[in-house]
Motif scaffolding. Structure first.
Motif, short mmCIF file in Angstrom:
data_model
loop_
_atom_site.label_atom_id
_atom_site.label_comp_id
_atom_site.label_asym_id
_atom_site.label_seq_id
_atom_site.Cartn_x
_atom_site.Cartn_y
_atom_site.Cartn_z
N ARG A 141 0.84 -1.20 0.00
CA ARG A 141 0.00 0.00 0.00
C ARG A 141 0.87 1.25 0.00
O ARG A 141 0.60 2.22 -0.71
CB ARG A 141 -0.92 0.00 1.21
CG ARG A 141 -1.96 -1.11 1.21
CD ARG A 141 -2.77 -1.04 2.48
NE ARG A 141 -3.54 -2.25 2.73
CZ ARG A 141 -4.73 -2.51 2.22
NH1 ARG A 141 -5.29 -1.64 1.42
NH2 ARG A 141 -5.35 -3.64 2.50
N LYS A 142 1.92 1.24 0.82
CA LYS A 142 2.80 2.40 0.92
C LYS A 142 3.49 2.70 -0.40
O LYS A 142 3.67 3.86 -0.78
CB LYS A 142 3.84 2.17 2.02
CG LYS A 142 4.75 3.37 2.26
CD LYS A 142 5.69 3.12 3.42
CE LYS A 142 6.59 4.33 3.63
NZ LYS A 142 7.53 4.12 4.77
N ARG B 90 -7.03 -3.46 14.59
CA ARG B 90 -6.76 -3.41 13.16
C ARG B 90 -6.33 -2.00 12.81
O ARG B 90 -7.04 -1.04 13.07
CB ARG B 90 -8.02 -3.77 12.40
CG ARG B 90 -7.86 -3.68 10.89
CD ARG B 90 -9.12 -4.23 10.24
NE ARG B 90 -9.16 -3.77 8.87
CZ ARG B 90 -10.28 -3.42 8.26
NH1 ARG B 90 -11.41 -3.47 8.89
NH2 ARG B 90 -10.23 -3.04 7.01
N GLU B 91 -5.14 -1.87 12.26
CA GLU B 91 -4.62 -0.55 11.94
C GLU B 91 -5.18 -0.09 10.60
O GLU B 91 -5.35 -0.86 9.67
CB GLU B 91 -3.09 -0.58 11.90
CG GLU B 91 -2.50 -1.01 13.24
CD GLU B 91 -0.99 -0.95 13.22
OE1 GLU B 91 -0.44 0.08 12.80
OE2 GLU B 91 -0.36 -1.92 13.63
N ASP B 92 -5.44 1.21 10.51
CA ASP B 92 -6.11 1.76 9.33
C ASP B 92 -5.33 1.51 8.04
O ASP B 92 -5.90 1.45 6.96
CB ASP B 92 -6.34 3.26 9.50
CG ASP B 92 -7.39 3.55 10.55
OD1 ASP B 92 -8.20 2.65 10.84
OD2 ASP B 92 -7.41 4.67 11.09
N ALA B 93 -4.01 1.40 8.14
CA ALA B 93 -3.19 1.21 6.93
C ALA B 93 -3.46 -0.13 6.26
O ALA B 93 -3.13 -0.30 5.09
CB ALA B 93 -1.71 1.35 7.26
N ASP B 94 -4.02 -1.07 6.97
CA ASP B 94 -4.32 -2.38 6.38
C ASP B 94 -5.81 -2.48 6.10
O ASP B 94 -6.48 -3.43 6.46
CB ASP B 94 -3.87 -3.50 7.31
CG ASP B 94 -3.85 -4.85 6.58
OD1 ASP B 94 -3.68 -4.84 5.35
OD2 ASP B 94 -4.00 -5.89 7.23
N THR B 95 -6.32 -1.47 5.45
CA THR B 95 -7.74 -1.46 5.12
C THR B 95 -7.92 -0.79 3.76
O THR B 95 -7.22 0.18 3.46
CB THR B 95 -8.57 -0.72 6.19
OG1 THR B 95 -9.94 -0.75 5.84
CG2 THR B 95 -8.14 0.72 6.37
N PRO B 96 -8.78 -1.27 2.90
CA PRO B 96 -9.59 -2.48 3.10
C PRO B 96 -8.76 -3.75 2.93
O PRO B 96 -7.73 -3.75 2.27
CB PRO B 96 -10.64 -2.37 2.00
CG PRO B 96 -9.97 -1.58 0.92
CD PRO B 96 -9.07 -0.60 1.61
#
Length: 410
Positions: free
Chosen positions: A64-65, A111-117
């Motif tokens: 994602r990053k 659950r951290e926001d960076a791993d969403t969705p």
């Protein structure tokens, strides 16, 4: 017994009969079809495939990053193994141990926001086990949807469970349409989150279409098709675009995701244009070339690949690793990333002249890396590589992180 990967045997075992049940309202209100794809999953274009030991939490964060993946699927989770004594505390242990999810503390589900969705892929063959496992996970708020693995062609997936019974999971289940329908229907009616399926191609196109029809009638809100044969374990066949195009045109109310040969046979743009699919799913290419489709990417120098490897390591150590040494998942990613830096045969295999200086002792370094069992050993190897190529990146020392966590949690 094992089911041999023999085309004729599998065709003889194919049971197409499905007794469809009357449509009823699900127990829980949830997004369906394009609403699920657009509003919940964010209209993804490229999706990180579910890969055992390869789509772990830290890798999903990194993808994602880097801007490579808009949506990620987790490695598959066996509902047969998970449903035994599967409460909230057991769930946390299961995820943190296998690196699918890690909470901010060892005893806290978060659950951290960076791993969403994110979509969790489930594998198994018992509808009740699917529902029980999925609802515990959904209650903890760890994902946005569930995917059912009807696509794994490996021999290990085709084995019968101990004591007899139905063969394990994956593409072998496509031989039993009633069972697949029952699993999807149970998840659709009883599960709190939307359900999708990932499948492969049956021998006859009309059978593939009829199977997809049964899955949609069962309640599948999205369908991913790996457009290669049902038991093509080596993925050495050319993926078919025509069958995906037919499915997209026949079921316009359902989002379809194309999977197969992205990077090796087709670009995402080509696959989307020639199939009409809503998105493409990418697996192996993202393991070796994480930034392959990122606009402005200027190639893959040793510095670029090593910077990615170090960033992945730092992410593992600083954010997602419960107090324990780095193990299989991390070493596998390092080896995949660094193979083009260390091994001349990589360039020979793809028929391209190596564009940079290869490290003479790269093969020995790869062997050391494959046998490293502790964080410290991996850090020593990375420091040697960083020094050779003159990189400016720094490694987060795991011993310091572990010491802080021990003081906080014990």
């Amino acid at each position: 017994m094992n089911v041999k990967a023999n085309k004729n045997i599998h065709r003889e075992l194919l049971i197409k009969d499905v007794e469809f049940q009357p449509e009823i309202e699900p127990d829980h209100q949830k997004a369906e079809g394009w609403s699920y794809f657009n509003d919940v999953l964010g209209s993804p274009r490229t999706i990180l495939a579910p890969m055992v030991s390869k789509s772990d939490t830290s890798w999903r964060f990194l993808m994602r990053k880097l801007g490579s993946a808009d949506l990620s699927f987790t490695p598959m989770i066996s509902v047969n193994a998970a449903s035994s004594g599967f409460d909230a505390h057991g769930l946390e242990k299961f995820f943190t141990r296998s690196h699918h999810f890690c909470g901010s503390q060892p005893t806290t589900l978060s659950r951290e926001d960076a791993d969403t969705p994110v979509v969790i892929q489930l594998a198994g063959n018992d509808p009740a086990e699917f529902v029980n496992t999925a609802n515990v996970i959904a209650e903890a708020g760890l994902c946005d949807g569930f995917d059912i693995n009807f696509g794994c062609p490996q021999r290990c997936a085709q084995r019968h469970r101990k004591g007899g019974g139905i063969a394990g999971y994956g593409s072998i289940l496509m031989n039993n349409w009633q069972l697949c329908y029952n699993i999807v229907r149970a998840m659709h009616i009883k599960c709190k989150l939307p359900v999708s399926v990932k499948i492969r191609l049956l021998d006859e196109d009309e059978d593939t279409i009829a199977f997809v029809d049964a899955m949609i009638k069962g309640g599948a809100q999205m369908v991913t098709v790996h457009c290669r044969p049902q038991f093509n374990r080596c993925n050495d066949s050319v993926p078919r675009l025509d069958i995906m195009k037919t499915l997209v045109e026949r079921y316009p109310s359902v989002p379809f995701v194309y999977n197969g040969g992205i990077g090796s046979h087709y670009t995402p743009e080509y696959a989307l244009e020639h199939t009409g699919a809503a998105a493409v799913m990418v697996g192996k290419l993202f393991v070796f070339r994480p930034q392959h489709f990122v606009v402005g990417n200027d190639g893959y120098s040793p510095q670029q690949l090593l910077n990615i490897a170090v960033e992945y390591y730092n992410m593992c150590v600083s954010k997602h690793v419960v107090i324990r040494p780095l193990m299989r998942e991390f070493r596998l990613h390092f080896i995949d990333l660094l193979s083009s830096v260390f091994l001349p045969r990589y360039w020979t295999k793809i028929g391209v002249e190596c564009p940079f200086e290869l490290w003479d002792n790269g093969k020995q370094m790869m062997m050391r890396l494959s046998k490293s069992l502790t964080n410290v050993e991996i850090e020593e190897i990375l420091e040697e590589v960083i020094s050779f190529y003159g990189l400016s990146c720094d490694i987060i020392k795991s011993e310091a992180v572990i010491a802080v966590r021990k003081n906080n949690y014990i």
